[in-house]
Write a protein that holds these residues in place. Structure first.
Motif, mmCIF file in Angstrom:
data_model
loop_
_atom_site.group_PDB
_atom_site.id
_atom_site.type_symbol
_atom_site.label_atom_id
_atom_site.label_comp_id
_atom_site.label_asym_id
_atom_site.label_seq_id
_atom_site.Cartn_x
_atom_site.Cartn_y
_atom_site.Cartn_z
ATOM 1 N N ASP A 149 -1.781 15.504 3.161
ATOM 2 C CA ASP A 149 -2.632 16.637 2.560
ATOM 3 C C ASP A 149 -3.543 16.789 2.568
ATOM 4 O O ASP A 149 -4.761 17.695 1.340
ATOM 5 C CB ASP A 149 -1.646 17.064 0.955
ATOM 6 N N GLU A 271 8.773 18.533 10.341
ATOM 7 C CA GLU A 271 9.995 18.900 9.831
ATOM 8 C C GLU A 271 11.574 19.068 10.624
ATOM 9 O O GLU A 271 12.709 19.348 10.114
ATOM 10 C CB GLU A 271 9.610 20.551 10.048
ATOM 11 N N CYS A 274 11.971 15.981 7.045
ATOM 12 C CA CYS A 274 11.387 16.201 6.191
ATOM 13 C C CYS A 274 10.582 16.838 5.809
ATOM 14 O O CYS A 274 10.285 18.273 6.979
ATOM 15 C CB CYS A 274 10.701 15.246 5.409
ATOM 16 N N ASP A 275 10.850 17.421 4.562
ATOM 17 C CA ASP A 275 9.297 18.540 5.034
ATOM 18 C C ASP A 275 8.061 18.662 4.372
ATOM 19 O O ASP A 275 7.847 17.003 4.575
ATOM 20 C CB ASP A 275 9.809 19.304 3.147
ATOM 21 N N PRO A 277 4.933 19.868 4.015
ATOM 22 C CA PRO A 277 4.251 19.661 2.503
ATOM 23 C C PRO A 277 4.161 18.310 2.279
ATOM 24 O O PRO A 277 3.951 17.387 1.366
ATOM 25 C CB PRO A 277 4.082 20.867 1.772
ATOM 26 N N THR A 278 5.902 17.879 2.241
ATOM 27 C CA THR A 278 6.264 15.655 1.072
ATOM 28 C C THR A 278 5.585 15.617 2.281
ATOM 29 O O THR A 278 5.112 14.388 1.735
ATOM 30 C CB THR A 278 7.632 16.303 0.887
ATOM 31 N N LYS A 281 1.974 14.800 1.666
ATOM 32 C CA LYS A 281 1.739 14.583 0.269
ATOM 33 C C LYS A 281 1.882 13.181 0.240
ATOM 34 O O LYS A 281 0.801 12.319 -0.435
ATOM 35 C CB LYS A 281 2.145 15.536 -0.744
ATOM 36 N N ASN A 282 2.912 12.906 0.249
ATOM 37 C CA ASN A 282 3.089 11.348 0.105
ATOM 38 C C ASN A 282 2.079 10.664 0.949
ATOM 39 O O ASN A 282 1.184 9.608 1.123
ATOM 40 C CB ASN A 282 4.445 10.923 0.950
ATOM 41 N N ASN A 285 -1.232 10.135 -1.236
ATOM 42 C CA ASN A 285 -0.942 9.595 -2.180
ATOM 43 C C ASN A 285 -0.946 8.406 -1.496
ATOM 44 O O ASN A 285 -1.873 7.839 -2.547
ATOM 45 C CB ASN A 285 0.248 9.611 -2.336
#
Length: 350
Positions: A149, A271, A274-275, A277-278, A281-282, A285
């Motif tokens: 992200d 996709e 999993c999503d 954007p998620t 982000k993971n 992080n």
């Protein structure tokens, strides 16, 4: 050089992107020796069809017919991405290709499409196996691209040798010695004489050390093992040549010959599992946690993650209006342009 305009533009983009990212060892400095000279020597074809040998839902084997790797690579990674978007994963293996530039270009193509990307290629023999002195494997990069992200993806693009020929060529242009521990000769000597190294690498009298260096004390067997893994993946699927058959020159007669390389392009559609954007982000992080971890008090006061130095270099160069081309390279490229234009009956005031 006889390359169709659309393919020439693609090839230029791959080379220039390397320089934008600060990877000058694989940028336009290779235009003449790796591409133009080989086109002139007849061991690389300016235009060649892509032949589909096998094509399944998620996999394919493609024959590049000794065409320009800088155009074969983008086409085949796109094919892998298209398959991934339909079936969750796409893998394309290429035979009879040629040098394709930075592997990171292809991994980034995948990240831009919301995929995890992987690419590798074998190359002319230059890495000696652990406890050996003869070049048996190419510099055989391992390259992964993972979307995040942040402003840039995580892209790790590393040769399986301590160093690679392009950087040694850069040492030569800059008049610098090669650092000790990167090259070994047939007598087991660690070499630092850059010009001599470049000559002996071609003649098979010197070899690059794998990641970890010579011997096994610093884990050289790890780099050797990864280089061998790439060689296996790039040859075993399609019965491709390896070793001296990829040297580009007959070591007995000195005659130049084609170097039919194998490539792999892999894309995993995020996709499909999993999503997106998620996932991004993971990934972000984790990378931010790594960069914010405790710094070495004797270090530069900063921790980088893969893809960040290249992103910073690209941002700075584009903000400055472009990248600098060393005088020696400018001279060589201008001479190449003059020679080519004269051969076409054209004149220039450059």
């Amino acid at each position: 050089m006889g390359v169709p305009e659309d393919e020439a533009n693609t090839a230029a983009d791959v080379l220039i992107e390397a320089d934008k990212r600060g990877i000058s060892s694989h940028g336009i400095g290779r235009l003449k020796p790796i591409y133009c000279d080989r086109l002139d020597d007849g061991i690389l074809r300016s235009t060649a069809p892509l032949t589909i040998i096998k094509d399944n839902d998620a996999t394919a084997i493609v024959d590049g017919n000794n065409g320009l790797g800088l155009t074969i690579g983008p086409a085949c990674m796109k094919m892998a991405i298209d398959k991934a978007k339909k079936h969750g994963i796409g893998c394309v293996i290429v035979q009879n290709s040629t040098h394709y530039g930075i592997a990171g270009y292809y991994a980034t193509m995948a990240t831009q499409a919301g995929c995890v990307g992987f690419s590798t290629t074998n190359a002319r023999p230059s890495i000696a196996p652990t406890f050996g002195v003869e070049g048996m494997m190419g510099t055989n990069p391992l390259c992964f691209g993972i979307p995040t992200d942040e402003e840039f993806p995580f892209v790790i693009d590393c040769a399986t040798s301590v160093n690679q020929r392009g950087k040694i060529e850069r040492y030569g242009r800059e008049g610098k010695p090669t650092p000790r521990g990167q090259v070994i000769d047939l007598d087991g000597n660690e070499r630092t004489d850059t010009e001599g190294i470049l000559q002996d690498l071609v003649k098979g009298r010197a070899a690059l050390c794998p990641v970890g260096g010579a011997g096994d004390e610093m884990g050289g067997y790890k780099g050797y093992g990864w280089a061998a893994t790439v060689e296996l993946l790039c040859t075993a699927f399609q019965s491709g040549p390896f070793g001296e058959e990829l040297a580009g020159v007959d070591r007995k007669t000195g005659a130049k010959k084609p170097m039919p390389l194998g490539h792999i392009f892999l894309a995993i559609d995020i996709e499909s599992m999993c999503d997106l954007p998620t996932f991004k982000k993971n990934a972000g992080n984790f990378l931010r946690a790594v960069r914010s971890s405790k710094k070495d008090p004797k270090g530069p006061g900063r921790i980088w993650t893969a893809g960040e130095p290249e992103h910073c270099a690209r941002t700075e160069k584009m903000a400055a209006g472009g990248f600098f081309i060393p005088p020696a390279l400018q001279k060589g490229e201008c001479e190449l342009l003059h020679t080519r234009m004269r051969s076409l009956g054209l004149t220039t005031n450059m």
